[in-house]
Write a protein that holds these residues in place. Sequence first.
Motif, PDB file in Angstrom:
ATOM      1  N   ILE A  14       5.225  -2.558   5.822  1.00 16.63           N
ATOM      2  CA  ILE A  14       4.030  -1.959   5.775  1.00 16.63           C
ATOM      3  C   ILE A  14       3.915  -1.177   4.706  1.00 16.63           C
ATOM      4  CG2 ILE A  14       2.415  -0.220   7.253  1.00 16.63           C
ATOM      5  CD1 ILE A  14       3.882  -1.646   9.888  1.00 16.63           C
ATOM      6  N   ALA A  15       4.643  -0.161   4.311  1.00 16.84           N
ATOM      7  CA  ALA A  15       4.722   0.441   3.095  1.00 16.84           C
ATOM      8  C   ALA A  15       4.490  -0.088   1.696  1.00 16.84           C
ATOM      9  CB  ALA A  15       5.925   1.498   3.002  1.00 16.84           C
ATOM     10  N   VAL A  16       5.024  -1.339   1.719  1.00 15.89           N
ATOM     11  CA  VAL A  16       4.924  -1.992   0.399  1.00 15.89           C
ATOM     12  C   VAL A  16       3.481  -2.799   0.278  1.00 15.89           C
ATOM     13  CG1 VAL A  16       5.599  -4.006  -0.873  1.00 15.89           C
ATOM     14  CG2 VAL A  16       7.318  -2.458   0.171  1.00 15.89           C
ATOM     15  N   ILE A  17       2.896  -2.902   1.506  1.00 18.23           N
ATOM     16  CA  ILE A  17       1.547  -3.644   1.652  1.00 18.23           C
ATOM     17  C   ILE A  17       0.520  -2.531   1.636  1.00 18.23           C
ATOM     18  CG2 ILE A  17       0.076  -5.208   3.126  1.00 18.23           C
ATOM     19  CD1 ILE A  17       2.347  -6.239   4.514  1.00 18.23           C
ATOM     20  N   ALA A  18       0.894  -1.426   1.952  1.00 22.16           N
ATOM     21  CA  ALA A  18      -0.229  -0.176   1.928  1.00 22.16           C
ATOM     22  C   ALA A  18       0.038   0.133   0.171  1.00 22.16           C
ATOM     23  CB  ALA A  18       0.460   0.703   2.748  1.00 22.16           C
ATOM     24  N   ALA A  19       0.650   0.039  -0.415  1.00 21.26           N
ATOM     25  CA  ALA A  19       0.813   0.541  -1.935  1.00 21.26           C
ATOM     26  C   ALA A  19      -0.608   0.260  -2.454  1.00 21.26           C
ATOM     27  CB  ALA A  19       1.696   0.114  -2.730  1.00 21.26           C
ATOM     28  N   PRO A  20      -1.275  -0.984  -2.426  1.00 19.82           N
ATOM     29  CA  PRO A  20      -2.444  -1.335  -3.117  1.00 19.82           C
ATOM     30  C   PRO A  20      -3.658  -0.444  -2.539  1.00 19.82           C
ATOM     31  CG  PRO A  20      -1.338  -3.539  -2.542  1.00 19.82           C
ATOM     32  CD  PRO A  20      -0.517  -2.316  -2.152  1.00 19.82           C
ATOM     33  N   PHE A  21      -3.543  -0.220  -1.229  1.00 17.05           N
ATOM     34  CA  PHE A  21      -4.660   0.616  -0.592  1.00 17.05           C
ATOM     35  C   PHE A  21      -4.558   1.858  -1.039  1.00 17.05           C
ATOM     36  CE2 PHE A  21      -4.545  -3.398   1.704  1.00 17.05           C
ATOM     37  CZ  PHE A  21      -5.759  -3.923   1.642  1.00 17.05           C
ATOM     38  N   GLY A  80       6.128 -10.879  -2.952  1.00 19.19           N
ATOM     39  CA  GLY A  80       6.119 -11.320  -3.947  1.00 19.19           C
ATOM     40  C   GLY A  80       5.235 -10.535  -4.776  1.00 19.19           C
ATOM     41  N   THR A  81       4.723 -11.311  -6.100  1.00 17.05           N
ATOM     42  CA  THR A  81       4.045 -10.638  -7.075  1.00 17.05           C
ATOM     43  C   THR A  81       2.569 -10.107  -6.725  1.00 17.05           C
ATOM     44  OG1 THR A  81       3.729 -12.795  -7.873  1.00 17.05           O
ATOM     45  CG2 THR A  81       5.400 -11.799  -8.950  1.00 17.05           C
ATOM     46  N   ALA A  82       2.141 -11.071  -5.923  1.00 11.91           N
ATOM     47  CA  ALA A  82       0.676 -10.967  -5.334  1.00 11.91           C
ATOM     48  C   ALA A  82       0.538  -9.238  -4.989  1.00 11.91           C
ATOM     49  CB  ALA A  82       0.043 -12.027  -4.503  1.00 11.91           C
ATOM     50  N   THR A  83       1.175  -8.749  -4.330  1.00  7.77           N
ATOM     51  CA  THR A  83       1.125  -7.365  -4.024  1.00  7.77           C
ATOM     52  C   THR A  83       1.077  -6.437  -5.292  1.00  7.77           C
ATOM     53  OG1 THR A  83       2.006  -7.837  -1.873  1.00  7.77           O
ATOM     54  CG2 THR A  83       2.067  -5.606  -2.491  1.00  7.77           C
ATOM     55  N   ALA A  84       1.816  -6.843  -6.109  1.00 12.88           N
ATOM     56  CA  ALA A  84       1.730  -5.821  -7.312  1.00 12.88           C
ATOM     57  C   ALA A  84       0.243  -6.196  -8.195  1.00 12.88           C
ATOM     58  CB  ALA A  84       2.633  -6.235  -8.414  1.00 12.88           C
ATOM     59  N   ALA A  85      -0.175  -7.348  -8.144  1.00 11.98           N
ATOM     60  CA  ALA A  85      -1.506  -7.676  -8.668  1.00 11.98           C
ATOM     61  C   ALA A  85      -2.450  -7.046  -8.007  1.00 11.98           C
ATOM     62  CB  ALA A  85      -1.555  -9.334  -8.650  1.00 11.98           C
ATOM     63  N   MET A  86      -2.125  -6.939  -6.462  1.00 15.61           N
ATOM     64  CA  MET A  86      -3.328  -6.337  -5.572  1.00 15.61           C
ATOM     65  C   MET A  86      -3.336  -5.002  -6.009  1.00 15.61           C
ATOM     66  SD  MET A  86      -5.159  -8.006  -3.482  1.00 15.61           S
ATOM     67  CE  MET A  86      -6.738  -7.148  -3.118  1.00 15.61           C
ATOM     68  N   ALA A  87      -2.507  -4.327  -6.176  1.00 18.66           N
ATOM     69  CA  ALA A  87      -2.631  -2.837  -6.614  1.00 18.66           C
ATOM     70  C   ALA A  87      -3.009  -2.709  -7.797  1.00 18.66           C
ATOM     71  CB  ALA A  87      -1.110  -2.331  -6.665  1.00 18.66           C
ATOM     72  N   LEU A  88      -2.934  -3.560  -8.949  1.00 18.41           N
ATOM     73  CA  LEU A  88      -3.810  -3.398 -10.013  1.00 18.41           C
ATOM     74  C   LEU A  88      -5.242  -3.682  -9.961  1.00 18.41           C
ATOM     75  CD1 LEU A  88      -1.529  -5.241 -12.657  1.00 18.41           C
ATOM     76  CD2 LEU A  88      -1.956  -2.998 -12.608  1.00 18.41           C
ATOM     77  N   ALA A  89      -5.643  -4.564  -9.057  1.00 18.82           N
ATOM     78  CA  ALA A  89      -7.077  -4.920  -8.549  1.00 18.82           C
ATOM     79  C   ALA A  89      -7.582  -3.663  -8.213  1.00 18.82           C
ATOM     80  CB  ALA A  89      -7.009  -5.883  -7.684  1.00 18.82           C
ATOM     81  N   GLY A  90      -6.812  -2.970  -7.228  1.00 15.74           N
ATOM     82  CA  GLY A  90      -7.172  -1.577  -6.384  1.00 15.74           C
ATOM     83  C   GLY A  90      -7.481  -0.695  -7.512  1.00 15.74           C
ATOM     84  N   LEU A  91      -6.825  -0.414  -8.467  1.00 17.99           N
ATOM     85  CA  LEU A  91      -7.028   0.475  -9.589  1.00 17.99           C
ATOM     86  C   LEU A  91      -8.250   0.107  -9.999  1.00 17.99           C
ATOM     87  CD1 LEU A  91      -6.028   2.730 -11.745  1.00 17.99           C
ATOM     88  CD2 LEU A  91      -5.266   0.543 -12.863  1.00 17.99           C
ATOM     89  N   VAL A  92      -8.376  -1.004 -10.683  1.00 20.11           N
ATOM     90  CA  VAL A  92      -9.666  -1.309 -11.177  1.00 20.11           C
ATOM     91  C   VAL A  92     -10.804  -1.169 -10.331  1.00 20.11           C
ATOM     92  CG1 VAL A  92     -10.916  -3.119 -12.745  1.00 20.11           C
ATOM     93  CG2 VAL A  92      -8.405  -2.670 -12.974  1.00 20.11           C
ATOM     94  N   SER A  93     -10.728  -1.565  -9.298  1.00 17.15           N
ATOM     95  CA  SER A  93     -12.098  -1.606  -8.189  1.00 17.15           C
ATOM     96  C   SER A  93     -12.386  -0.157  -8.072  1.00 17.15           C
ATOM     97  CB  SER A  93     -11.736  -2.376  -6.927  1.00 17.15           C
ATOM     98  OG  SER A  93     -11.132  -1.589  -6.071  1.00 17.15           O
TER      99      SER A  93
END
Lengths: 340, 293
Positions: free
Chosen positions: A91-98, A181-194
């Motif tokens: 949960i913590a890893v998935i929460a990082a992008p948010f 996977g890598t999608a979560t790290a990409a999601m964190a970047l998407a979160g930053l930019v959004s």
Amino acid sequence: MTALAPSPALTSRPARSPHLLRWLIRLHRPALLAWIAFVLVVGGLLLWVGGPLTDASAEAWKQYNACGADGCSYDVKAIGRYKDWYNYTTIAVIAAPFLVTAWSGAALVSRELESGTAQLAWTQAVSPARWLAAKLAVPAVLIAVGSGLLAGLHHWAWSTGQGRIDTVKGWHDLGTYAANGTATAAMALAGLVSGVFWGLYKREPYSALFGSLMSTGLLWSLVAIATPHLWPSVSKVSSLTHSVPAGSGIVVDQGLVTSTGKHLSGHLCGSTTYGHCKTVYAKLDAVGYYNDYHPQSHYWPLQLTSTAIILAVTAALTVASFSLLKRRTGSAPARKAAAV
Amino acid sequence: MTGTAAIEAAALGKRFGRRGGWALRDCAFRLPAGRVCAVVGPNGAGKSTLLALAAGLLAPSEGEITVLGGRPGAARERVSYVAQDKPLYPQLTVAETLRMGADLNTDRWDASVAERVVADGDLNPKSNIRALSGGQRTRVALALALAKRPELLLLDEPMADLDPLARHQMMGLLMAQAAESGTTIVMSSHVLAELEDSCDHLLLVDGGQVRIAGEIDELLAAHRRVSAPADTVLDAHTVVESRTTGRQLTALIRPLAPLAADWQTGTPTLEELVLSYLRNPQAPTTKTPETVA
């Protein structure tokens, strides 16, 4: 007029460029420290889960499987502890992008535009575009490294339990798939930019926070829904004597095959050894199960395709952010003025 | 045209939002370099918008503005701007704020200037910006602005939250800067009296337009306050304002011909001049020759 001319000392050497990094770190020190602490704590927990907790749980399962019919003792707590902490860290890893989205939306850009400190920076020797580039680039590096590290550690912690813990999560478990996977790290970047995009658009922290969390959530959901369709699936036909169709992984579609070869989606009842199911299948003229699914070998193709999609959205949001800023501040070189 | 213009605007307009009203429209003026210019006008006249356009913080909706001979953004390191509410990072200390100035500027930055301005105000460098009073914040904001050693200093309502003593000190600081470095200073205020003694140039902004532009002395000399019999015809002159009380006509005019000898005339004060224009939106725009863009 002479007083206006810059002194020779000022013009003879090239102008020193601004120290944006030092300034950004001073400005966002609390966020930087919080992110480092988050990565260290979750990373440490993942090492603990993948190491001692997995070993203890595997040992307990060994004891359990060695048990005879008359019962024996095994370490139930070790099994429970592994399961709990595995879930918490997932949960913590998935929460990082948010978490990143919330910070970026509420603090990175919107608050500065509201209070006017962004304008303060732009009237130093830093152009708005350069200011935005710095505000995106420095956090992007830290976020990519941090969440990439967490996803990697999660993958490792998950893999150490494979084949040793009977109830270990499969690669296709929703949370595990996302956190591995890598999608979560990409999601964190998407979160930053959004967060940055909504900050520039709304220029106010609360609406930017709301907007960016909504768009990150939406992107996450869309990618999760689309994931099974991002790579051609494998189709497997199996006998109705089994209780479920053969082939485990991410299921795209499953159902019954009729004698004419037609696929009937759904209608799964169970094995033909049960009389009831046998009648149901006979009525439908079913001769076997079919299963369109992704086996584990599709893991990286799926991960990398969704990563690419998320990064493409991130790039589009970045371009949109810069053009929004440019339209507001007119920081583009005006051809007419340059000719003067 | 003589010398470089600090700011030059042609048909400049700014509208907020596609359907919003025009904050500025059809502005044309030229501010020669080296002046201390007062930008006056009622609240909401467009003063802040004009300064933000000059600082390169906003893009014009139409027309053009040139600052120090280029587009506003290109002159960033030679222009200082202090916004009306003196935005500063509340989480930083005074010393950190000055270090930000050093970090975000090129080697025009003069740390000793910043330190002197702050030290003169008895500010503890370790205090948080959050804990400062309005006047102290203004001082820190001015320290940032002056340490850039700007060629053009744009100040939006700089004195608004200062007590009279601090106002006096700050004005002294600015005038010393203008005298030492020949910095062009543009200050806005809706209180004319704040600026009258220190400025030599005036821009009157009203209803989104520049109504008066010029050297204050020349502007005053170009206008006359007249008292004449009520039946006097003023058609030969440009009339800014005229009022008839009983058998007496009082007017503020720009004489275009010799005035009749039996009229009582006098030079208006700056306040009379500005108020006459503000009371009479239909009065023609006045610009002295060097300020025509």
